[in-house]
Motif scaffolding. Structure first.
Motif, PDB file in Angstrom:
ATOM      1  N   LEU A 194       0.831  -1.198   0.000  1.00 27.39           N
ATOM      2  CA  LEU A 194       0.000   0.000   0.000  1.00 27.39           C
ATOM      3  C   LEU A 194       0.869   1.253   0.000  1.00 27.39           C
ATOM      4  O   LEU A 194       2.009   1.250   0.466  1.00 27.39           O
ATOM      5  CB  LEU A 194      -0.906   0.009   1.228  1.00 27.39           C
ATOM      6  N   ASP A 198      -2.339   5.448   1.882  1.00 28.28           N
ATOM      7  CA  ASP A 198      -3.215   4.334   2.253  1.00 28.28           C
ATOM      8  C   ASP A 198      -2.940   3.900   3.691  1.00 28.28           C
ATOM      9  O   ASP A 198      -3.863   3.672   4.478  1.00 28.28           O
ATOM     10  CB  ASP A 198      -2.996   3.133   1.328  1.00 28.28           C
ATOM     11  N   ARG A 199      -1.669   3.775   4.028  1.00 27.99           N
ATOM     12  CA  ARG A 199      -1.301   3.343   5.374  1.00 27.99           C
ATOM     13  C   ARG A 199      -1.717   4.383   6.409  1.00 27.99           C
ATOM     14  O   ARG A 199      -2.186   4.025   7.504  1.00 27.99           O
ATOM     15  CB  ARG A 199       0.206   3.103   5.449  1.00 27.99           C
ATOM     16  N   TYR A 201      -4.199   6.409   6.192  1.00 22.74           N
ATOM     17  CA  TYR A 201      -5.650   6.289   6.325  1.00 22.74           C
ATOM     18  C   TYR A 201      -5.994   5.172   7.309  1.00 22.74           C
ATOM     19  O   TYR A 201      -6.841   5.340   8.201  1.00 22.74           O
ATOM     20  CB  TYR A 201      -6.278   6.022   4.959  1.00 22.74           C
ATOM     21  N   TYR A 231      -9.089   7.518  -1.138  1.00 23.86           N
ATOM     22  CA  TYR A 231      -8.313   6.446  -0.517  1.00 23.86           C
ATOM     23  C   TYR A 231      -9.229   5.438   0.168  1.00 23.86           C
ATOM     24  O   TYR A 231      -8.898   4.250   0.239  1.00 23.86           O
ATOM     25  CB  TYR A 231      -7.296   7.045   0.456  1.00 23.86           C
ATOM     26  N   ARG A 232     -10.365   5.905   0.653  1.00 24.67           N
ATOM     27  CA  ARG A 232     -11.367   4.981   1.188  1.00 24.67           C
ATOM     28  C   ARG A 232     -11.773   3.970   0.122  1.00 24.67           C
ATOM     29  O   ARG A 232     -11.807   2.762   0.376  1.00 24.67           O
ATOM     30  CB  ARG A 232     -12.582   5.769   1.673  1.00 24.67           C
ATOM     31  N   ARG A 234     -10.139   3.104  -2.588  1.00 27.41           N
ATOM     32  CA  ARG A 234      -9.002   2.243  -2.940  1.00 27.41           C
ATOM     33  C   ARG A 234      -8.868   1.095  -1.951  1.00 27.41           C
ATOM     34  O   ARG A 234      -8.634  -0.051  -2.333  1.00 27.41           O
ATOM     35  CB  ARG A 234      -7.707   3.071  -2.942  1.00 27.41           C
ATOM     36  N   LEU A 235      -9.015   1.390  -0.674  1.00 25.23           N
ATOM     37  CA  LEU A 235      -8.854   0.376   0.358  1.00 25.23           C
ATOM     38  C   LEU A 235     -10.027  -0.605   0.366  1.00 25.23           C
ATOM     39  O   LEU A 235      -9.850  -1.784   0.685  1.00 25.23           O
ATOM     40  CB  LEU A 235      -8.704   1.040   1.724  1.00 25.23           C
TER      41      LEU A 235
END
Length: 272
Positions: A194, A198-199, A201, A231-232, A234-235
């Motif tokens: 990631l 991302d991390r 988040y 990013y939400r 994406r995760l």
């Protein structure tokens, strides 16, 4: 990379080098299919790949190349891949492994705790052991119904028992050992590819003890909700989090929140 036959269609064992891997693998699979066909004309070859997210990409490309040729030849061959949900986001964009896009995805759901409890008790009893009601409850609830965690907990509570009876102490020790193992085999691989954002988040989420409000996450990141929302998504696509309610997200994998809290400093320093 090697391939080894199992069962009635013994393929023997073959070692491949990276240069000739695709052609050698295709020839080996063709030979195996020929031998299977001679013995059982209606049988074929199934190749299974476990922990796909950690597999060597060159090996996967070679396998994809060989299998695609055999599919075009209408050979009786199939491939089944197993791995973390997020593996598809990276593998499906590989130019060679595009045939995975035509595969049928099957996402394993969590197993009901009633079935988990029954399975623990049946397996332990069938192997000459016993488990106290308290220990059974501790072990069952600790799995959260997550398939791999069920395996880890079952294995470790058996190992931690001092005799034939698994008590509450053995159950707690086994659960902790299982949680640590889950961190190394599931949490770490899920996080390592990631991006730093991302991390960040996920670390913002880990500050909560339960589902996180997306507005709070954006505030902790110091960003507007639209930026944080990218990013939400994406995760969610990577299978790391899921929308637990309107405006809220939570972790998909059990104990990921605790693992993130324990490794926060390392993750912040190791971002991309």
């Amino acid at each position: 990379m090697g391939i080894e036959g199992v069962g009635s269609a013994d393929l023997g064992k073959v070692e491949f080098n990276e240069t000739t891997l695709p052609m050698t693998l295709r020839a080996t699979l063709t030979d195996a299919l020929d031998r299977i066909g001679k013995r059982h004309s209606d049988h074929g070859l199934l190749i299974t790949v476990d922990e796909t997210q950690g597999a060597n990409v060159s090996d996967l490309r070679a396998l994809a190349t060989a299998v695609q040729h055999l599919i075009r030849e209408e050979r009786n061959i199939a491939v089944a891949f197993a791995g973390l949900p997020g593996m598809t986001s990276s593998l499906l964009h590989d130019n060679v492994i595009t045939f995975l896009r035509r595969a049928m995805p099957v996402e394993l759901e969590d197993i009901s705790l009633g079935l988990v409890s029954d399975a623990f008790e049946e397996v332990i009893t069938a192997n000459g052991g016993a488990i106290t009601p308290e220990a059974l409850q501790i072990a069952t609830e600790a799995t959260h119904g997550y398939p791999f965690m069920i395996q880890l907990v079952g294995y470790n509570i058996w190992r931690k028992a001092s005799g034939s009876v698994i008590d509450a102490g053995a159950a707690r020790a086994g659960v902790e050992a299982a949680r640590i193992r889950l961190g190394g085999t599931v949490h770490e691989p899920a996080i390592e590819d990631l991006s730093s954002v991302d991390r960040t988040y996920l670390l913002a989420m880990a500050q909560d003890q339960g589902p996180s409000r997306t507005g709070d996450i954006a505030q902790r990141l110091g960003k507007d909700p639209q930026y944080a929302g990218r990013y939400r998504e994406r995760l969610i696509q990577a299978g790391i989090i899921y929308p637990s309610a309107y405006g809220y997200v939570d972790f998909t994998i059990p104990y990921l929140r605790q693992w993130l809290q324990e490794h926060a400093a390392t993750l912040m320093l190791g971002g991309n």
